[in-house]
Each structure stands twice: as structure tokens, then as C-alpha cells.
Design an enzyme around this catalytic site. Structure first.
Site: not given
Length: 340
Positions: A54, A56, A165-166, A173, A210, A272
Site C-alpha cells: 500500500h 504508506e 442503429a439504422a 460506425w 485497444r 444493447g
């Protein structure tokens, strides 16, 4: 300079040091400095992650001997229990520290009480130096400890008209590269990430963290899948880049309790829409991150589905805590409004 001013100065340095430690792994970010009798800094330390010294003890390890009249300045109350490491309060006593200054009390049931142990041993204790600032810095961990469940962040990307979403279900994206890089950096800083089985079937996400160059961050969050649908092991979420757990249930409290027992202190929920909505309806969230893109697609694929609201009077009240540009997108951070 008065002692209080020097304590504040030392505490700000301890706060800086604490940020060098990881935000994942179940333990808080803690920094410490050791001062001599003239209140000059003679050693510094921070917690480097679960199982390591830790803050300290890390600072004390930099000294061959602790001089008379030394003070330890620590962001969080020295712990009072034996876990993977020993109790820091006792280590400070054994080292001969005569005064301890800390910012925030430890909210843990087992680890709290270090201040009392120090005082019982004759150590002078000062509490509350820069307390509001340290609480803000430790907000995720402290909230988790107080609630006895992970701090839960809900995250989604949406178009300007609130669609994820379409009409053909495509969602790549919605957000731009800056937003996606921001998400990956966030993933590298949390304990676990959760999606539903439908997201796995539709998008086949890898759910890794990433860097912009495509390489993996050193830390990868636990990947959590919620739902009873059987999934093929060929899905990318089951690759060897990180650990994956599937909870074949829709009981959110059961899942959250299990994750807490696995030292998950910060959970990122990515979707989702049905999963997101179930967390919102159950009031199981601490903050919401929305990556708002300047797109219009229309259709029925709203980012959030039914959450049990039938009239405006029942709407869940939130407060904006951050609004920033990320490339062409806007990042919106909101938290649940506390009852007045």
C-alpha cells in the site's frame, strides 16, 4: 508557512502520486508522502495494484530508517486489516511515525479503523485535509464500497435523433474515431464490461481495449455476457484476449452481486438497448455516457427501449456533469439527480 499549509501541499503531492496507480483491480488509488520533523518531503509512494505494498508502506520502503518526528501524509485512512498485505496502520506504528495526516476515512467494513489504532498507539492523527477533492478523485471506488456493488457506467453511441442503429440494424460506425478511442481507453481503466447475448449475435464484438494503433492495452476488462441464449464459442468475445463470463439469467441483482464478489468495482454496460433499458428501469446505474454523433437515420432503433415510464412526471431526473467535443461528436456525461 503554517503546518496546515504544508500538510495541504504534501497532500496535493500525494494525490498526484495516487493517480500513478491503476483504476482497476478492486483497490483504490492511494498516494503517500513522508515528511521529516521540519515537514520536508523525504519519501514518496503509491499503491501499484492488488497484492502490492500500500502507498504508506511503499513510501516507508524508500527509507533506510525513519527519522524522529516524521509525519506520514496519506490520501486515504491507513487500513486496519490483513488482506493480501498487512495493516498499514500497524506498519506506520512499527516504523516510528509520530503523526499521520489523511484526507478521507476508509469506508470498508474490514479495513476501516486505522485512525483509532494509530491514536491508541500514541500517534497524532489529523483527518480531512483536502477531503472534498480526494472524495471526488476516489468517487468510483468510494461509491462502490458504500453501495456494496460495482459503480455502474452505462454507455452508448447514438445519432442526433437518438438512434443506435439504422433500419437494417447496422451501427458501424455511428461515432467517429475520437469517440471510439475514448471508449477503448475507458475499457482499459475499468474492471468489467457487459453486453447482452443479442449484441453478441448481431455485432460479434471483441470487447477488448485497444490503443489507436490497434495494439492491446496492458489491462483487459473482464467480458460479461448477460442472457440465456446459447452462444457459439466461435464468437470473438470468447477469444483468448481476455476472460469472459456468461450469466445465463436476466436477474441483474444476481449478476451484480456475483461481480462484486469477484472484486469488480467499476462495470461498464455497453448494450444493447434492452439490456441498457433494464439497468435504467432498475435504477442500477451511477452515470451515463452518451457519444452523440451528428447523424440522422430515423426509424425505430432507439438507443434506449422501454424503461417503465408512462408520463413525463415519472421521468428519471439526471444532471449533466460533462459535455465535451470529441472530433465531430459530443460526449455527454450525466448522473442520476439526488433526491432533495
Amino acid at each position: 508557512m503554517t503546518d496546515s499549509k504544508q500538510f495541504e501541499q504534501a497532500m496535493r503531492r500525494a494525490m498526484e502520486l495516487s493517480l500513478l496507480g491503476p483504476t482497476y483491480g478492486g483497490n483504490p488509488q492511494v498516494g503517500a508522502v513522508i515528511l521529516d520533523k521540519d515537514l520536508n518531503v523525504i519519501a514518496e509512494g503509491f499503491h501499484k495494484g492488488a497484492g502490492t505494498n500500500h502507498a504508506e508502506v511503499d513510501a516507508l520502503s524508500k527509507l533506510s530508517a525513519v527519522p524522529d518526528g516524521a509525519t506520514a501524509v496519506v490520501t486515504l485512512e491507513p487500513c486496519n486489516h490483513t488482506g493480501r498485505t498487512g495493516p498499514c496502520a500497524q506498519e506506520l506504528i512499527n516504523a516510528g511515525i509520530k503523526r499521520v495526516v489523511f484526507g478521507v476515512s476508509d469506508p470498508g467494513e474490514a479495513s476501516a479503523g486505522g485512525a483509532s489504532t494509530l491514536e491508541a498507539a500514541g500517534v497524532e492523527v489529523f483527518f480531512g485535509v483536502l477531503e472534498p477533492e480526494i472524495k471526488a478523485q476516489l468517487n468510483v471506488w468510494m461509491t462502490s464500497m458504500l453501495l456494496k456493488r460495482p459503480f455502474i457506467t452505462l454507455k452508448w453511441a447514438q445519432t442526433l435523433d437518438g438512434r443506435s442503429a439504422a433500419s437494417d440494424k447496422t451501427s458501424k460506425w455511428i461515432s467517429g474515431p475520437e469517440s471510439r478511442n475514448h471508449v477503448h481507453k475507458l475499457r482499459s481503466e475499468i474492471d468489467a464490461i457487459l453486453v447482452g447475448t443479442n449484441t453478441v449475435l448481431q455485432d460479434d464484438p471483441e470487447l477488448t481495449a485497444r490503443k489507436p494503433d490497434g495494439s492491446l492495452y496492458e489491462h483487459q476488462p473482464l467480458r460479461v455476457i448477460l442472457g440465456k441464449t446459447e452462444l457459439s464459442p466461435s464468437h470473438r468475445v470468447f477469444n483468448n484476449e481476455a476472460e469472459t463470463l456468461q450469466f445465463k439469467t436476466h436477474d441483474l441483482h444476481e449478476v451484480i452481486s456475483s461481480l462484486w464478489s469477484k472484486n469488480v468495482r467499476h462495470l461498464l454496460v455497453e448494450g444493447g438497448a434492452k439490456v441498457m433499458s433494464s439497468f435504467i428501469e432498475a435504477d442500477l446505474f451511477n452515470e451515463i455516457l452518451i457519444y452523440q454523433a451528428p447523424l440522422l437515420v430515423g426509424g425505430s432503433n432507439a438507443a434506449v427501449a422501454e424503461i417503465g415510464i408512462s408520463t413525463m412526471a415519472e421521468a428519471k431526473q439526471l444532471d449533466f456533469t460533462e459535455v465535451n467535443r470529441l472530433g465531430n461528436d459530443i460526449l455527454i456525461r450525466a448522473t442520476a439527480r439526488k433526491a432533495q
